[in-house]
Structure formats: structure tokens, C-alpha cells
Write a protein that holds these residues in place. Structure first.
Motif, PDB file in Angstrom:
ATOM      1  N   UNK A   1       0.800  -1.310   0.142  1.00 19.42           N
ATOM      2  CA  UNK A   1      -0.093   0.036  -0.094  1.00 19.42           C
ATOM      3  C   UNK A   1       0.857   1.174   0.189  1.00 19.42           C
ATOM      4  N   UNK A   2       1.726   1.350   0.745  1.00 16.72           N
ATOM      5  CA  UNK A   2       2.795   2.504   0.876  1.00 16.72           C
ATOM      6  C   UNK A   2       3.505   2.673  -0.342  1.00 16.72           C
ATOM      7  N   UNK A   3       3.874   1.537  -0.924  1.00 18.89           N
ATOM      8  CA  UNK A   3       4.760   1.560  -2.538  1.00 18.89           C
ATOM      9  C   UNK A   3       3.622   2.276  -3.635  1.00 18.89           C
TER      10      UNK A   3
ATOM     11  N   UNK B   1       4.870  15.392 -10.336  1.00 17.93           N
ATOM     12  CA  UNK B   1       5.088  15.462 -11.790  1.00 17.93           C
ATOM     13  C   UNK B   1       4.143  16.306 -12.607  1.00 17.93           C
ATOM     14  N   UNK B   2       2.692  15.984 -12.310  1.00 19.27           N
ATOM     15  CA  UNK B   2       1.836  16.807 -12.855  1.00 19.27           C
ATOM     16  C   UNK B   2       1.570  18.140 -12.464  1.00 19.27           C
TER      17      UNK B   2
ATOM     18  N   UNK C   1       4.163   5.813  -5.458  1.00 17.67           N
ATOM     19  CA  UNK C   1       3.971   5.893  -6.883  1.00 17.67           C
ATOM     20  C   UNK C   1       3.102   6.964  -6.969  1.00 17.67           C
ATOM     21  N   UNK C   2       1.736   6.964  -6.706  1.00 17.06           N
ATOM     22  CA  UNK C   2       0.769   7.828  -6.936  1.00 17.06           C
ATOM     23  C   UNK C   2       1.396   9.400  -6.887  1.00 17.06           C
ATOM     24  N   UNK C   3       1.848   9.428  -5.576  1.00 18.00           N
ATOM     25  CA  UNK C   3       2.375  10.964  -5.246  1.00 18.00           C
ATOM     26  C   UNK C   3       3.476  11.493  -6.197  1.00 18.00           C
TER      27      UNK C   3
END
Length: 119
Positions: free
Chosen positions: A79-81, A92-93, A85-87
Motif C-alpha cells: 500500500x505504501x509503495x 510530476x503533474x 508511486x501515485x504521489x
């Protein structure tokens, strides 16, 4: 026996909660799959408690409840990984949008300067 019923109910509640959040577009389907699998796992393990001991024996784990902690820690790490990745993707966006915004602001200022000269 009461522990099994409690965890079975908790598993069902989590499944229903996640389903309702997905239907209201509060959680993406991709993310809800992870939580549904966890809730289904809790439900199955509460209904068939010998599953824990069987899997522990197959993995060579002497004390079956320690396997539950291992599964919980692995679940949390995954879950943390995924959240990391989402963060990163969102950072970047945001960076790209900030750069685009700065370029558009500069272009707008230049257009306004040209307009003032023509007026």
C-alpha cells in the motif's frame, strides 16, 4: 467462535464500504481492488481459520499467527509503495502544470504589451 464472526462481519463491512465508495466515484476501481482483496482475505480467513495454519505449514512457519503479522506488514508495504508511486506521479503533474501556467502567464503579458502598443 465469536472472533471468527467478528472478523467475518468486519470483512463484509469493508467490502460493502469500498463498493459504496466506488459507486459514488470516491475511490477509483483500480485502488478499490486492493482493498477488496484484503477484505475478501479477512473474510475467508475468518470463515476457514485452518487456512492460516495450512499456509503457515507450507511456508515453513512454525507459529501460524506470526504469518498474519507478516501478511499485514506486506499488505502495508505494498500500500505504501502504491501511494508513493501515485504521489510521485501527482508531483510530476503539478510541476508540469506549474510550468505551463508560467508560460501562459508570460505569453499573456506579452500579448497585453503588444495590445497596449497598438492602442
Amino acid at each position: 467462535m465469536i472472533n471468527r464472526i467478528f472478523f467475518a462481519v468486519v470483512g463484509l463491512i469493508v467490502m460493502v464500504y469500498v463498493y459504496k465508495k466506488v459507486s459514488k466515484n470516491k475511490i477509483a476501481e483500480k485502488e478499490s481492488l486492493f482493498w477488496m482483496l484484503g477484505a475478501i482475505g479477512v473474510f475467508i480467513l475468518s470463515i476457514i481459520p485452518n487456512t492460516i495454519q495450512i499456509i503457515a505449514r507450507l511456508l515453513g512457519i512454525e507459529y501460524a499467527p506470526s504469518m498474519l503479522f507478516m501478511i499485514g506488514i506486506i499488505f502495508c508495504l505494498i500500500l505504501i509503495f502504491r501511494l508513493t508511486v501515485c504521489i510521485f506521479s501527482l508531483q510530476q503533474q503539478v510541476k508540469e502544470l506549474g510550468q505551463r501556467n508560467a508560460i501562459m502567464q508570460k505569453t499573456l503579458e506579452e500579448i497585453q504589451k503588444v495590445e497596449k502598443r497598438l492602442s
